[in-house]
Design a protein around this motif. Sequence first.
Motif, PDB file in Angstrom:
ATOM      1  N   THR A 133       0.742  -1.273   0.011  1.00  0.00           N
ATOM      2  CA  THR A 133      -0.133  -0.070   0.103  1.00  0.00           C
ATOM      3  C   THR A 133       0.762   1.332   0.015  1.00  0.00           C
ATOM      4  O   THR A 133       0.603   2.222  -0.980  1.00  0.00           O
ATOM      5  CB  THR A 133      -0.845   0.009   1.198  1.00  0.00           C
ATOM      6  OG1 THR A 133      -1.503  -1.242   1.183  1.00  0.00           O
ATOM      7  CG2 THR A 133      -2.049   1.127   1.239  1.00  0.00           C
ATOM      8  N   ASP A 170      -7.721  -4.826  -1.538  1.00  0.00           N
ATOM      9  CA  ASP A 170      -7.618  -5.391  -0.179  1.00  0.00           C
ATOM     10  C   ASP A 170      -8.863  -5.095   0.427  1.00  0.00           C
ATOM     11  O   ASP A 170      -9.305  -3.951   0.541  1.00  0.00           O
ATOM     12  CB  ASP A 170      -6.424  -4.666   0.317  1.00  0.00           C
ATOM     13  CG  ASP A 170      -5.843  -5.422   1.546  1.00  0.00           C
ATOM     14  OD1 ASP A 170      -6.391  -6.209   1.870  1.00  0.00           O
ATOM     15  OD2 ASP A 170      -4.848  -4.658   2.295  1.00  0.00           O
ATOM     16  N   THR A 191      -7.083  -0.363   3.358  1.00  0.00           N
ATOM     17  CA  THR A 191      -6.003   0.866   3.522  1.00  0.00           C
ATOM     18  C   THR A 191      -5.779   1.945   2.652  1.00  0.00           C
ATOM     19  O   THR A 191      -5.676   3.070   3.191  1.00  0.00           O
ATOM     20  CB  THR A 191      -4.757  -0.112   3.881  1.00  0.00           C
ATOM     21  OG1 THR A 191      -5.085  -1.222   4.359  1.00  0.00           O
ATOM     22  CG2 THR A 191      -3.815   0.862   4.755  1.00  0.00           C
ATOM     23  N   ASP A 230      -3.722  -1.732  -5.892  1.00  0.00           N
ATOM     24  CA  ASP A 230      -2.938  -2.389  -4.497  1.00  0.00           C
ATOM     25  C   ASP A 230      -3.725  -3.819  -4.181  1.00  0.00           C
ATOM     26  O   ASP A 230      -4.886  -3.469  -3.700  1.00  0.00           O
ATOM     27  CB  ASP A 230      -3.220  -1.352  -3.486  1.00  0.00           C
ATOM     28  CG  ASP A 230      -2.723  -1.847  -1.994  1.00  0.00           C
ATOM     29  OD1 ASP A 230      -1.944  -2.780  -1.975  1.00  0.00           O
ATOM     30  OD2 ASP A 230      -3.278  -0.936  -0.993  1.00  0.00           O
TER      31      ASP A 230
END
Length: 216
Positions: A15, A38, A42, A86
Motif C-alpha cells: 500500500t 484489499d 487501507t 493495491d
Amino acid sequence: MILAVGNIKGGVGKTTLAVNIAISRALAGHDVLLVDGDEQRTAITFTDLRTEQIGSPGYTVVSLHGASLRTQVRQLADKYNDIVIDVGGRDTGSLRAALTVAETLLIPVQPRSFDIWAVDQVADLVKEALEINELRAVAILNAADAQGHDNEEATRAISEVEGIEMLKILIGRRKAFPNAAATGRSVLEQNPKDVKAVAELNSLINAIYLKQIKSV
Ligand SMILES: Nc1ncnc2c1ncn2[C@@H]1O[C@H](COP(=O)(O)OP(=O)(O)OP(=O)(O)O)[C@@H](O)[C@H]1O
Ligand SMILES: [Mg+2]
C-alpha cells in the motif's frame, strides 16, 4: 499503464508503494485510478485522510475485489492514463484477477527469509497468469536496512527466481514513508522532504514506467 502492486506476503509495503506511485503519477499530470483490492481498505482509508488534509486527492480511488476487479479494470482502462492496483496479502483471488489485467506487477519484498520464500509462490501465480496475459513481474527490496549483507543476499536469491525481474535499486527503511502516510501525503509532498526517500521512489518509478530494465 496498469500496474499491480502485490505479494502474497502481508506488511511488505504494497500500500505504501502503491499510494506513493499513484500520487507521483498524478502530480506528473496523469489521470490516475487507484484500485484498492484489499479487504482491509487501507488505500481507501489513506485517501479519506488525504482528502481531509489537503482537499482533492488528485486521483480517483475505487474498491474492487475478485472477478469484478478484472472486469471493472478492463472497462476503466480507456478512461485513465494510469491504473495502480493495491492487492492485499491474503486475498489471492484478487491478486490472481489483478495479474490477468495488469501489464506490470511490482512485488515489494523485505530482505528477510520468509519474505524471500514467498516470492517463489508469487512466481507460480505469475506463471499461471502468463498463459493469458503478457505480464512483466518486477521485484524490489523495500524497507531495506542500510547496513549488512541481507540486501545482497536477498537480491541474489530473488534473481534466481524464474520469471521475476529483480531490480538493482532498493527502497530503504525510512521514517519518511510512515510519516508522510500519517498526514495523507506521499514522500514527494512532505515538508521538509527526505531527499533519499524521494530519490528512491523516483528511481522505482523510472524503472517501472520507462521500462529501464535494471535486472541483475
Ligand atoms: N520503505 C519503508 N520504510 C519504512 N517503513 C515502511 C516502508 N514501507 C512500508 N513501511 C511501513 O511498513 C508497514 C507496512 O506497510 P504497508 O501497509 O504499505 O504494507 P502492505 O504490504 O500494504 O501490508 P498489508 O499486507 O497489511 O496490506 C507500514 O507501517 C508502513 O508505513
Ligand atoms: Mg496494504
